[in-house]
Every structure is written in C-alpha cells, then in structure tokens.
Motif scaffolding. Structure first.
Motif, short mmCIF file in Angstrom:
data_model
loop_
_atom_site.label_atom_id
_atom_site.label_comp_id
_atom_site.label_asym_id
_atom_site.label_seq_id
_atom_site.Cartn_x
_atom_site.Cartn_y
_atom_site.Cartn_z
N VAL A 73 0.84 -1.11 -0.05
CA VAL A 73 -0.04 0.15 -0.03
C VAL A 73 0.83 1.04 0.01
O VAL A 73 1.81 1.40 0.95
N ILE A 74 0.70 2.10 -1.07
CA ILE A 74 1.54 3.40 -1.15
C ILE A 74 0.76 4.40 -0.40
O ILE A 74 -0.30 4.75 -0.61
N LEU A 75 1.64 5.42 0.29
CA LEU A 75 1.13 6.69 0.83
C LEU A 75 2.14 7.71 0.36
O LEU A 75 3.59 7.53 0.68
N ASP A 76 1.66 8.60 -0.25
CA ASP A 76 2.44 9.67 -0.86
C ASP A 76 1.96 10.96 0.09
O ASP A 76 0.89 11.41 0.02
N VAL A 145 -5.39 0.03 7.48
CA VAL A 145 -4.59 -0.27 6.40
C VAL A 145 -3.01 -0.08 6.85
O VAL A 145 -2.53 0.58 7.86
N LEU A 146 -2.21 -0.86 6.32
CA LEU A 146 -0.86 -0.90 6.42
C LEU A 146 -0.10 -0.15 5.37
O LEU A 146 -0.04 -0.65 4.31
N PHE A 147 0.48 0.93 5.49
CA PHE A 147 1.04 1.67 4.71
C PHE A 147 2.45 1.09 4.64
O PHE A 147 3.44 1.34 5.44
N SER A 148 2.67 0.39 3.63
CA SER A 148 3.94 -0.45 3.57
C SER A 148 5.09 0.42 2.75
O SER A 148 6.29 0.10 2.64
N LYS A 149 4.57 1.25 1.87
CA LYS A 149 5.37 2.08 0.98
C LYS A 149 5.27 3.50 1.47
O LYS A 149 4.28 4.40 0.78
N VAL A 150 5.95 4.25 1.96
CA VAL A 150 5.81 5.54 2.39
C VAL A 150 6.79 6.54 1.49
O VAL A 150 8.07 6.14 1.57
N LEU A 151 6.28 7.32 0.80
CA LEU A 151 6.92 8.41 -0.28
C LEU A 151 6.79 9.59 0.38
O LEU A 151 5.87 10.29 0.49
N LEU A 152 8.33 10.31 0.21
CA LEU A 152 8.32 11.73 0.34
C LEU A 152 9.17 11.91 -0.93
O LEU A 152 10.29 12.05 -1.10
N GLN A 168 12.13 8.08 12.91
CA GLN A 168 11.99 7.39 14.34
C GLN A 168 10.55 6.77 14.25
O GLN A 168 10.59 5.51 14.46
N LYS A 169 9.74 7.65 14.08
CA LYS A 169 8.19 7.14 14.30
C LYS A 169 8.13 6.40 13.00
O LYS A 169 7.10 5.16 13.27
N ILE A 170 8.24 6.48 11.92
CA ILE A 170 8.11 5.49 10.61
C ILE A 170 8.71 4.37 10.97
O ILE A 170 7.94 3.36 10.72
N ALA A 171 9.86 4.24 11.30
CA ALA A 171 10.53 2.95 11.62
C ALA A 171 9.86 2.25 12.77
O ALA A 171 9.79 0.80 12.40
N GLU A 172 9.34 2.78 13.52
CA GLU A 172 8.78 2.39 14.73
C GLU A 172 7.26 1.56 14.19
O GLU A 172 7.00 0.22 14.55
N TYR A 173 6.76 2.40 13.38
CA TYR A 173 5.37 1.64 12.76
C TYR A 173 5.74 0.44 12.06
O TYR A 173 4.97 -0.37 11.82
N PHE A 174 6.74 0.70 11.16
CA PHE A 174 7.10 -0.69 10.39
C PHE A 174 7.30 -1.90 11.19
O PHE A 174 7.06 -2.90 10.86
N ARG A 175 8.09 -1.65 12.39
CA ARG A 175 8.35 -2.71 13.26
C ARG A 175 7.27 -3.19 13.93
O ARG A 175 7.02 -4.47 14.31
N THR A 176 6.41 -2.50 14.37
CA THR A 176 5.08 -2.98 15.16
C THR A 176 4.00 -3.47 14.26
O THR A 176 3.41 -4.59 14.03
N GLU A 177 3.26 -2.18 13.43
CA GLU A 177 2.29 -2.72 12.45
C GLU A 177 2.59 -3.56 11.30
O GLU A 177 1.87 -4.26 10.77
N GLY A 178 3.86 -3.26 10.98
CA GLY A 178 4.27 -3.86 9.70
C GLY A 178 4.86 -5.52 10.02
O GLY A 178 5.68 -5.84 8.92
N ARG A 179 4.88 -5.91 10.92
CA ARG A 179 5.21 -7.29 11.23
C ARG A 179 5.05 -8.29 10.12
O ARG A 179 5.75 -9.10 9.87
N SER A 180 3.73 -8.17 9.47
CA SER A 180 3.47 -9.23 8.52
C SER A 180 4.06 -8.98 7.26
O SER A 180 3.82 -9.72 6.13
N ASN A 181 4.83 -7.91 7.08
CA ASN A 181 5.35 -7.43 5.77
C ASN A 181 6.78 -6.99 5.96
O ASN A 181 7.11 -5.77 6.35
N PRO A 182 7.74 -7.87 5.88
CA PRO A 182 9.19 -7.51 5.88
C PRO A 182 9.77 -6.50 4.80
O PRO A 182 10.83 -6.04 5.00
N ASN A 183 8.85 -6.15 3.96
CA ASN A 183 9.35 -5.18 2.78
C ASN A 183 8.77 -3.75 2.88
O ASN A 183 8.72 -3.09 1.87
N CYS A 184 8.51 -3.45 4.09
CA CYS A 184 8.03 -1.99 4.27
C CYS A 184 9.23 -0.98 4.05
O CYS A 184 10.44 -1.34 4.39
N GLN A 185 8.94 0.17 3.40
CA GLN A 185 9.99 1.11 3.03
C GLN A 185 9.39 2.37 3.15
O GLN A 185 8.45 3.00 2.85
#
Length: 307
Positions: A73-76, A145-152, A168-185
């Motif tokens: 899921v892409i978030l721009d 929704v799991l925002f797995s691809k966050v774009l700036l 820091q906040k985005i990395a923390e979100y990927f570790r907690t909410e994104g456990r099911s997807n190791p390819n969060c970016q």
C-alpha cells in the motif's frame, strides 16, 4: 506542500516563505501547468524510478509483480493534487488504492487513489496508526490499512529540522504494525545538493545550496533513527526546454528553494545568464538542455526486529 512544523533553523526556509511559495501555485491549473508536473515523459521517468525502488525487498531481491500487488500500500506525503500518485499506483499495479495528502488535494476516493485529510509530515508520523485506521474507513474495510510504502517526493527539504523524529516514528510503525510485511519502505526522492547541472544564476545556486541538504545527511539520519538498511541511487532525466519557458518558470519561483529570492534578484540573475550559452542545445540556441538529477534513498527495518 508546507510540511515544516516549527521555526526553521538558520539557512532553512521559514514557514512563511514556504507558504508564500505554495500560495502562488494554489490551484490545479497552475500546478498542472508547471513543466516538472506536466511533462508525460518526465512523470513516467519518476514513476518508473520510484516503482523500481519499491520493488526491491528487504533481502535485496526484486519483488514479483503479483506479490507486490497483493500486499503493498503506497502513501504519498505531499502528493500535490494526486495526479502523480495515481500514475504511480497504476505503474505498480497494487491491489489496494494508493493514499496521499496535501493542501492542494480535494477529497477523492477512487479505484486507485484515496485522499486523506492534510497533515504536517511530523504530525502524520506521530499519529500514523490513527491515520491508518481512518484510511480503512475511507475504503469501507474493517482492518487498519498498513502503509507499507511511504513516499516523500520533492518535499523532504521542508522537514529537515524534524527529519530524525519523522524517521524514528515511521521505523517504529514498520516494526510494530508492519510485522506481517518485511518489505516496508520509506522512500525519499529528492534532488542533489549541488546544482551545477541546472541553468541557474549565482544567487539561485546559493539559495538552492542553503535549502537542499546533501543526501548523505538523510542516509545517516535514517540509520541513526531506526532504519537498518538504507541505500541510495542517483538517476537523471535529460530535459529540453525553450529558453523563454525556463525564464518564466524561474520568475514564477517554480521550486520552493527560490521562494526567498526577490523579483530584483531574479531579474538580475537572468540578465547575468545572458543567452545561457553553456546550456544551449547544439544547433538550436532557443532551447536549453540540462539534466535533472534525483537521488532515491530507501530505508527498511531489519525483519528480525519486527518479531
């Protein structure tokens, strides 16, 4: 997009300067008419480059299109009026619509794009889980929704002062909410700090350097604030543009880095450049040729730390 949340330090743009820039381009007609947001080949170059970076997984391997569509899921953040985000979503072929927010953006809900209420980038990072719940409601699903691809894209220089906390906040979100997807970016798409490839006059170069940080600063900050794998790649696009069009774009301060240049400085600078001889297309002095160089910085968390 005006993403600065507090007074900027010396050398960085103030909130008022950024707001003034975007107020000059506060309608879709003006926004879409700017060359860098309207040229189809240029937009395709950026969309393809971002898609290629998104396809690289945590293991360094390129994801298969089918698996990418199923889970990503892409978030721009700072998506303008959403035109580019829709193009990117179509190119990536995600099953989920892409999401985005920006002051330019009117409310939209469609098959490939959903707008979210506008936030500052740091405010978004601090409340990303809440935004994910609200996004689910916008598309009629029960699961956040799991925002797995966050774009700036082209906005990170507006949050330089808050970039560490943002990461820091985005990395923390990927570790907690994104456990099911190791390819969060988290993907930063920005321009190089040194503007020598552009037909700029001296004061424009100085303004650019004062706002545009070296890519390595972002890389180091991402590593220091939770991202275990960070890579960067530079890609360029060959621009051909009529001299008069370029001059008018500079007068309009089409990039926010020029927001604090006065009309007099711009007029004097353009006069200094004369006929832009260094950048003239061979055999056609009415056309400029230069490279717009982007650096794409991608950060991921260690999948082992997500368990």
């Amino acid at each position: 997009m005006a993403l600065v949340e507090q007074a900027a330090p010396a050398g960085l743009p103030s909130k008022d300067t950024i707001a003034d820039h975007y107020n000059r381009h506060n309608d879709n007609e003006t926004y879409d008419s700017a060359w860098f947001y309207s040229d189809p080949a240029y937009q395709a170059f950026l969309a393809d480059a971002i898609r290629d970076e998104f396809y690289v997984g945590a293991d360094g391997q390129v994801a298969q299109p089918d698996s990418f569509r199923e889970r990503e899921v892409i978030l721009d953040i700072g998506c303008g009026n959403g035109t580019f985000t829709r193009l990117l979503a179509d190119g990536c072929g995600t099953a989920s619509p892409a999401y985005g927010f920006d002051p330019f953006l009117s409310p939209q809900t469609g098959d490939n794009f959903v707008s979210l209420p506008s936030l500052g980038a740091i405010e978004f990072a601090r409340t990303i889980s809440d935004v994910a719940h609200d996004a689910a409601g916008a598309t009629g699903t029960d699961k956040p929704v799991l925002f797995s691809k966050v774009l700036l894209k082209e906005v990170v220089h507006h949050i330089n002062d808050d970039f560490g906390e943002f990461c820091q906040k985005i990395a923390e979100y990927f570790r907690t909410e994104g456990r099911s997807n190791p390819n969060c970016q988290l993907l930063i798409a920005t321009r190089l700090a040194e503007p020598k490839s552009y037909p700029f006059f001296e004061s424009a170069k100085e303004a650019w350097r004062s706002h545009q940080m070296d890519a390595q600063v972002y890389v180091d900050s991402m590593k220091a604030n939770g991202f275990t794998t960070v890579r960067q790649v530079v890609k360029g696009f060959r621009v051909e543009m009529p001299v008069q069009q370029w001059k008018q774009m500079v007068r309009n301060r089409f990039w926010s880095n020029f927001g604090d240049l006065s009309d007099q400085q711009i007029a004097q600078g353009l006069e200094e450049m004369g006929d832009f001889k260094e950048f003239q297309k061979e055999g056609d002095p009415s056309t400029l040729v230069f490279y717009d160089n982007f650096v794409f910085i991608t950060g991921q968390v260690d999948p082992a730390q997500s368990n």
